[in-house]
Motif scaffolding. Structure first.
Motif, PDB file in Angstrom:
ATOM      1  N   LEU A   1       0.816  -1.215   0.000  1.00 38.60           N
ATOM      2  CA  LEU A   1       0.000   0.000   0.000  1.00 38.60           C
ATOM      3  C   LEU A   1       0.848   1.262   0.000  1.00 38.60           C
ATOM      4  O   LEU A   1       0.423   2.307  -0.469  1.00 38.60           O
ATOM      5  N   ASP A   2       2.050   1.165   0.524  1.00 41.44           N
ATOM      6  CA  ASP A   2       2.936   2.330   0.561  1.00 41.44           C
ATOM      7  C   ASP A   2       3.817   2.426  -0.685  1.00 41.44           C
ATOM      8  O   ASP A   2       4.690   3.278  -0.762  1.00 41.44           O
ATOM      9  N   CYS A   3       3.593   1.533  -1.656  1.00 38.16           N
ATOM     10  CA  CYS A   3       4.343   1.501  -2.922  1.00 38.16           C
ATOM     11  C   CYS A   3       5.823   1.235  -2.705  1.00 38.16           C
ATOM     12  O   CYS A   3       6.655   1.607  -3.534  1.00 38.16           O
ATOM     13  N   SER A   4       6.174   0.611  -1.596  1.00 35.64           N
ATOM     14  CA  SER A   4       7.582   0.321  -1.324  1.00 35.64           C
ATOM     15  C   SER A   4       8.180  -0.647  -2.334  1.00 35.64           C
ATOM     16  O   SER A   4       9.403  -0.691  -2.495  1.00 35.64           O
TER      17      SER A   4
ATOM     18  N   MET B   1      -2.617   4.075  -4.467  1.00 38.48           N
ATOM     19  CA  MET B   1      -3.162   5.316  -3.930  1.00 38.48           C
ATOM     20  C   MET B   1      -2.534   6.574  -4.522  1.00 38.48           C
ATOM     21  O   MET B   1      -2.980   7.681  -4.239  1.00 38.48           O
ATOM     22  N   GLY B   2      -1.516   6.455  -5.366  1.00 41.27           N
ATOM     23  CA  GLY B   2      -0.800   7.618  -5.863  1.00 41.27           C
ATOM     24  C   GLY B   2      -1.623   8.530  -6.743  1.00 41.27           C
ATOM     25  O   GLY B   2      -1.716   9.744  -6.489  1.00 41.27           O
ATOM     26  N   VAL B   3      -2.223   7.992  -7.794  1.00 38.10           N
ATOM     27  CA  VAL B   3      -3.011   8.818  -8.715  1.00 38.10           C
ATOM     28  C   VAL B   3      -4.230   9.412  -8.009  1.00 38.10           C
ATOM     29  O   VAL B   3      -4.480  10.615  -8.126  1.00 38.10           O
ATOM     30  N   PRO B   4      -4.993   8.606  -7.227  1.00 37.23           N
ATOM     31  CA  PRO B   4      -6.125   9.224  -6.522  1.00 37.23           C
ATOM     32  C   PRO B   4      -5.695  10.326  -5.555  1.00 37.23           C
ATOM     33  O   PRO B   4      -6.377  11.348  -5.446  1.00 37.23           O
ATOM     34  N   ALA B   5      -4.572  10.151  -4.876  1.00 33.94           N
ATOM     35  CA  ALA B   5      -4.099  11.185  -3.949  1.00 33.94           C
ATOM     36  C   ALA B   5      -3.792  12.472  -4.694  1.00 33.94           C
ATOM     37  O   ALA B   5      -4.152  13.573  -4.239  1.00 33.94           O
ATOM     38  N   ALA B   6      -3.144  12.355  -5.847  1.00 34.36           N
ATOM     39  CA  ALA B   6      -2.818  13.549  -6.628  1.00 34.36           C
ATOM     40  C   ALA B   6      -4.092  14.272  -7.067  1.00 34.36           C
ATOM     41  O   ALA B   6      -4.176  15.506  -6.974  1.00 34.36           O
ATOM     42  N   PHE B   7      -5.087  13.529  -7.540  1.00 32.38           N
ATOM     43  CA  PHE B   7      -6.325  14.170  -7.976  1.00 32.38           C
ATOM     44  C   PHE B   7      -7.149  14.693  -6.804  1.00 32.38           C
ATOM     45  O   PHE B   7      -7.866  15.686  -6.951  1.00 32.38           O
ATOM     46  N   PHE B   8      -7.055  14.074  -5.634  1.00 28.35           N
ATOM     47  CA  PHE B   8      -7.728  14.605  -4.453  1.00 28.35           C
ATOM     48  C   PHE B   8      -7.201  16.007  -4.140  1.00 28.35           C
ATOM     49  O   PHE B   8      -7.969  16.957  -3.964  1.00 28.35           O
TER      50      PHE B   8
END
Length: 143
Positions: free
Chosen positions: A27-30, A86-93
């Protein structure tokens, strides 16, 4: 064509077991920590969002969205969303929030420019499109 569309939607709504395991595990894209071939350094973006409060984080959000749009195709957003859930949704949020909070308003608090409202609506629609496909447990675990 209908069958192809049905399979495409099925893949979005119900990813295969391997994708589900990867989504919960990273989830943290590690898993992308040393990925040099990505348009965005997702682990670094996540760290930046956690360490930099809004609105100071917007320069980085704009940079991420510019990198995604420069990647060449509309599917680059989808490809990156599959890599970092979660990266793209976070950017658009954050983009939607910034647009709504910085739009000009009249003395009654109503937006003055209908085009800006349409822009914010589209931005929210993209955010909602990505986030609505996720199980709420993934969203909670990603924080």
């Amino acid at each position: 064509l209908f069958l192809l569309c049905t399979q495409f939607v099925q893949g979005i709504v119900d990813p295969d077991e391997q994708e589900k395991r990867l989504a919960w595990k990273y989830l943290d894209c590690s898993n992308l920590q040393d990925a040099d071939n990505r348009p965005v350094d997702w682990p670094d973006f996540r760290r930046h969002l956690l360490e930099t409060p809004y609105p100071a984080n917007m320069e980085r959000v704009f940079d991420v969205l510019n990198r995604l749009s420069a990647a060449g195709s509309a599917t680059s957003y989808d490809e990156e969303a599959r890599s970092c859930l979660m990266g793209v949704p976070a950017a658009f949020f954050y983009l939607t929030r910034f647009t709504l909070e910085t739009m000009d308003r009249d003395e009654y608090g109503r937006p003055e420019d209908a085009d800006v409202v349409r822009k914010a609506t589209l931005q929210y629609s993209v955010f909602e499109n990505y986030i609505s496909a996720l199980h709420p447990g993934l969203i909670n675990a990603g924080n």
